[in-house]
Design an enzyme around this catalytic site. Structure first.
Site, short mmCIF file in Angstrom:
data_model
loop_
_atom_site.label_atom_id
_atom_site.label_comp_id
_atom_site.label_asym_id
_atom_site.label_seq_id
_atom_site.Cartn_x
_atom_site.Cartn_y
_atom_site.Cartn_z
N GLU A 154 8.51 -4.54 11.12
CA GLU A 154 9.04 -3.28 10.62
C GLU A 154 9.55 -2.38 11.74
OE1 GLU A 154 7.80 0.50 7.74
OE2 GLU A 154 6.45 -1.21 7.94
N LYS A 164 -1.57 -9.43 2.71
CA LYS A 164 -0.89 -9.01 3.93
C LYS A 164 -1.75 -7.97 4.64
CE LYS A 164 2.82 -6.21 4.02
NZ LYS A 164 2.42 -5.14 4.97
N ASP A 223 0.82 -1.20 0.00
CA ASP A 223 0.00 0.00 0.00
C ASP A 223 0.86 1.26 0.00
OD1 ASP A 223 0.90 -0.15 2.60
OD2 ASP A 223 -1.08 -0.16 3.53
N GLU A 264 -2.00 -5.56 8.58
CA GLU A 264 -1.25 -5.05 9.72
C GLU A 264 -2.00 -5.30 11.03
OE1 GLU A 264 0.66 -1.28 7.22
OE2 GLU A 264 -0.48 -0.90 9.07
N ASP A 297 -1.05 -6.07 -0.17
CA ASP A 297 -1.56 -5.44 1.05
C ASP A 297 -3.06 -5.21 0.98
OD1 ASP A 297 0.52 -5.08 2.88
OD2 ASP A 297 1.23 -3.24 1.92
#
Length: 271
Positions: free
Chosen positions: A189, A120, A51, A122, A90
């Site tokens: 990250e 993916k 993204d 978050e 994403d």
């Protein structure tokens, strides 16, 4: 170097085996056919349709504005260029956080309309039900912990995450939860290298680091960053393998000069 004409696709199981065998996993972002084709030719293991396209391709300040339709478009372009690399996409902000059913529908759209191989998202325990539904539908899921750019306004900055014990312990527990839920991998990250190594050793699924040290099972960078296409962006964790920004600007300047002087096209460049 001779090239094997029989191209074998990297899969989620390939990445799991690479962790077991101690072979590091290489991953870069790509958002279009040309970059995907080049990355694939270079034998990259995995391509992330991030993204971060919101920043890199559209010029937004954060990743938040990009839509599901736009992510599907970028993923379609990348899939056409990737014959070997595993393609992960994403889920954009707002398509999975609050509604597990919406999360499943968003993931299904990406898989059906782009031809990508995994998605993916978050977060950890906060999005447990969304992950559970997507995995139960047979869609491979890669997690993302640590600095999660979609939560930038909550964090207030892009500083290193999980430096304090409480957040570090939560990250470790979230990584274990992602493994239990069936995620095939997790990105970490901008966290301390020591913590990333600890998490990597604590879970059986591959860890992919970005600003998380070399103790992870693999690494990911934004391809534009490692190629030096943005000299203003200089985080500590990015190694620039080329300085394409300066080279490209110089080439375009030379083109402008040649056009203005009538040097281009010359007699050998016309019909």
């Amino acid at each position: 170097m001779s090239v094997n004409k029989e191209i074998k696709r990297i899969t989620t199981e390939t990445l799991r085996k690479m962790k077991v065998d101690g072979e590091k996993i290489s991953m870069l972002t790509a958002y279009d056919y040309t970059m995907s084709l080049l990355a694939d030719k270079a034998n990259l293991d995995a391509i992330l349709v991030g993204d971060s396209a919101a920043n890199v391709m559209a010029g937004h300040e954060t990743t938040l504005p990009i839509t599901l339709d736009q992510m599907i478009y970028h993923a379609q372009c990348v899939v056409r260029g990737a014959k070997r690399s595993l393609v992960v996409v994403d889920l954009p902000f707002g398509t999975y956080q609050s509604d597990p059913q919406k999360a499943l529908e968003s993931a299904v759209r990406i898989m059906k309309e782009s031809g990508a191989h995994a998605i993916k998202l978050e977060g950890g325990k906060e999005i447990e039900e969304s992950i559970r539904r997507i995995v139960n539908a047979g869609i491979p899921v890669m997690g993302h912990l640590g600095l999660t750019p979609q939560s930038i306004y909550q964090f207030g900055s892009y500083k290193v995450r999980a430096k304090e014990d409480a957040e570090a312990n939560k990250l470790l527990e979230d990584a274990k939860l992602l493994e239990e839920l069936g995620c095939f991998s997790v990105v970490m990250e901008k966290i301390p290298a020591e913590l990333a190594k600890k998490v990597t050793e604590a879970v059986s699924i591959p860890t992919i680091g970005i600003g998380a040290g070399n103790g992870c099972d693999g690494q990911v960078l934004v391809i534009h960053d490692m190629l030096g296409l943005n000299n203003e962006f200089k985080p500590k964790f990015v190694r620039k393998y080329l300085n394409l920004e300066d080279q490209m600007v110089q080439a375009i300047e030379q083109y402008v000069e040649d056009v203005k002087s009538s040097d281009f096209p010359n007699i050998n460049e016309q019909y």
